[in-house]
Design an enzyme around this catalytic site. Structure first.
Site, PDB file in Angstrom:
ATOM      1  N   GLU A 118      -4.482   2.666  -4.271  1.00 44.84           N
ATOM      2  CA  GLU A 118      -3.051   2.511  -4.049  1.00 44.84           C
ATOM      3  C   GLU A 118      -2.693   1.134  -3.513  1.00 44.84           C
ATOM      4  OE1 GLU A 118      -4.678   4.684  -0.356  1.00 44.84           O
ATOM      5  OE2 GLU A 118      -5.187   4.415  -2.461  1.00 44.84           O
TER       6      GLU A 118
ATOM      7  N   ASN B  54      -1.866  13.093  -4.256  1.00 46.61           N
ATOM      8  CA  ASN B  54      -2.900  13.570  -5.182  1.00 46.61           C
ATOM      9  C   ASN B  54      -3.361  14.979  -4.827  1.00 46.61           C
ATOM     10  OD1 ASN B  54      -3.124  11.419  -6.994  1.00 46.61           O
ATOM     11  ND2 ASN B  54      -4.511  10.285  -5.678  1.00 46.61           N
TER      12      ASN B  54
ATOM     13  N   ASP C 234       0.854  -1.179   0.000  1.00 47.00           N
ATOM     14  CA  ASP C 234       0.000   0.000   0.000  1.00 47.00           C
ATOM     15  C   ASP C 234       0.891   1.230   0.000  1.00 47.00           C
ATOM     16  OD1 ASP C 234      -3.186   0.546   0.976  1.00 47.00           O
ATOM     17  OD2 ASP C 234      -1.773   2.209   1.221  1.00 47.00           O
TER      18      ASP C 234
ATOM     19  N   ASP D 200      -0.891   9.448 -10.762  1.00 49.49           N
ATOM     20  CA  ASP D 200      -0.838   8.392 -11.779  1.00 49.49           C
ATOM     21  C   ASP D 200       0.603   7.982 -12.063  1.00 49.49           C
ATOM     22  OD1 ASP D 200      -3.562   8.561 -11.921  1.00 49.49           O
ATOM     23  OD2 ASP D 200      -3.618   9.642 -13.831  1.00 49.49           O
TER      24      ASP D 200
END
Length: 398
Positions: free
Chosen positions: A302, A267, A259, A276
């Protein structure tokens, strides 16, 4: 003559049906060239029915006789080109063009030879035999080895043998004294009937391999995550099903859950484009470091998973540390050089008889411990006291 003309009409209609079918395949397929060339091949070959029907009523029968020969051969050559594109086998267009021109010249040279003789029949049928074997060799030279491909190859070989048999049939049954007499001979009925059967069988086989390709492409895209290029949740489970069912005495393998740490902050701070980029870079790290037999997936957001067949917990832990270190030292486009991206890992070795869902839960708990311990860590799950029966293969964090 009426029976032969009826069969010519049937063959013409069948060819047009296949033309439409291949055009539909072209519209649905990612690789359109093979289907378009097949449609062109059936279109051109079907013109032979028009030439042969008009032949007895023409004042220049030689023109229509050679036209019938040339249209069938040209159609077969176009199909050979289509198979070259489909099976990714090099197609030497100048060689095919030279073969076509030489064959038409040969047909002109033998036109005035007595029909129904071995000399005329052999040289007339030889080009058709060669092009069909040429097409069959395309499949043999390719890397595809599916049953549908072998069936198509077998039908092409059978068709080539059919043209050899026609040499004997033309002599035994009689092909007429002239080209204009052909439609009134028993040989015409035999030739058109058998030809129709082989056209249908080969056409269906070609459609079959192309439809299979479309289905395989659709299935692959439904099992792949577009952003990472890894399997998605569904593809991951499908790939692991057979592995768990056939696990040997050395154990099924080890599962790694990963993770990305503080991914939402990436983000929110640098935008989704940067996020991305992080997803893509971490995916490349997993693929580069994992063994060739391993299966990697992006489960969502993620969250990532890697399954390592027949690999023990200690080896998987070392590999997870390598993935963690590789990501932490990787420069990611779109992020300042001072920003370091890390990930946390949970590792669980599956035991015989344990379901994937149970292993996922244990790996997830280890991942939670890694997160709670400060992130950018690898934690291993404890082995279960007893294995669960192989059953549900649902994947999901609880």
């Amino acid at each position: 003559m009426g029976g032969a003309i009826s069969l010519l009409a049937v063959n013409f209609i069948i060819a047009q049906i296949f033309v439409v079918a291949f055009l539909i395949i072209a519209a649905k397929s990612r690789e359109k060239k093979p289907a378009i060339w097949c449609a062109a091949g059936f279109t051109v070959a079907s013109l032979s029915a028009v030439f042969e029907t008009a032949l007895p009523f023409s004042v220049v029968p030689k023109l229509f006789a050679v036209g019938a020969f040339a249209s069938v051969l040209a159609g077969f050559i176009l199909i050979r080109i289509a198979l070259g594109f489909f099976y990714r086998v090099p197609t030497r267009l100048p060689l095919l063009a030279g073969f076509f021109l030489a064959s038409v010249i040969l047909d002109l040279l033998i036109y005035d030879l007595p029909r129904g003789t071995i000399k005329h029949a052999f040289f007339y049928q030889l080009p058709f035999f060669v092009i069909q074997m040429w097409s069959a060799s395309t499949i043999v030279r390719s890397k595809r080895r599916f049953p549908a491909d072998w069936i198509l190859g077998g039908l092409l070989v059978l068709t080539s043998v059919y043209y050899l048999v026609k040499i004997y049939a033309a002599i035994a049954a009689g092909a007429g004294a002239t080209a204009s007499d052909y439609l009134g001979t028993p040989f015409a009925l035999i030739s058109q009937a058998l030809g129709a059967m082989l056209i249908v069988a080969t056409g269906i086989a070609m459609l079959g391999v192309m439809v299979k390709e479309i289905i395989d492409e659709a299935r692959a895209s439904s099992e792949l995550d577009a952003l990472s290029g890894l399997y998605n949740r569904r593809g991951f489970v499908d790939r692991l099903t057979s592995v768990l069912e056939t696990a040997g005495a050395d154990g099924p393998g080890t599962l790694i859950l990963a993770d990305l740490d503080r991914f939402k902050l990436v983000n929110d701070t640098y935008g989704h484009h940067a996020g991305d980029g992080v997803i893509g870079q971490f995916s490349r790290v997993l693929v580069e470091l994992m063994p060739s037999r391993a299966v990697a997936a992006r489960l969502g957001g993620e969250e990532f998973a890697v399954f390592l067949p027949r690999l023990g917990l200690a080896e998987a832990r070392v590999l997870a540390h390598g993935m963690r270190a590789a990501l932490a030292s990787t420069r990611i486009d779109g992020l300042p050089e001072s920003v370091t991206i890390t990930a946390s890992f949970g590792v669980a070795a599956l035991v015989l008889g344990e379901s994937l869902e149970a292993a996922m839960q244990r790996a997830d708990k280890a991942l939670y411990v890694a997160k709670a311990g400060g992130r950018n860590r690898v934690e291993c799950a404890e082995q279960p006291a007893t294995g669960e029966p192989v059953g549900s293969l649902r994947v999901g964090r609880q």
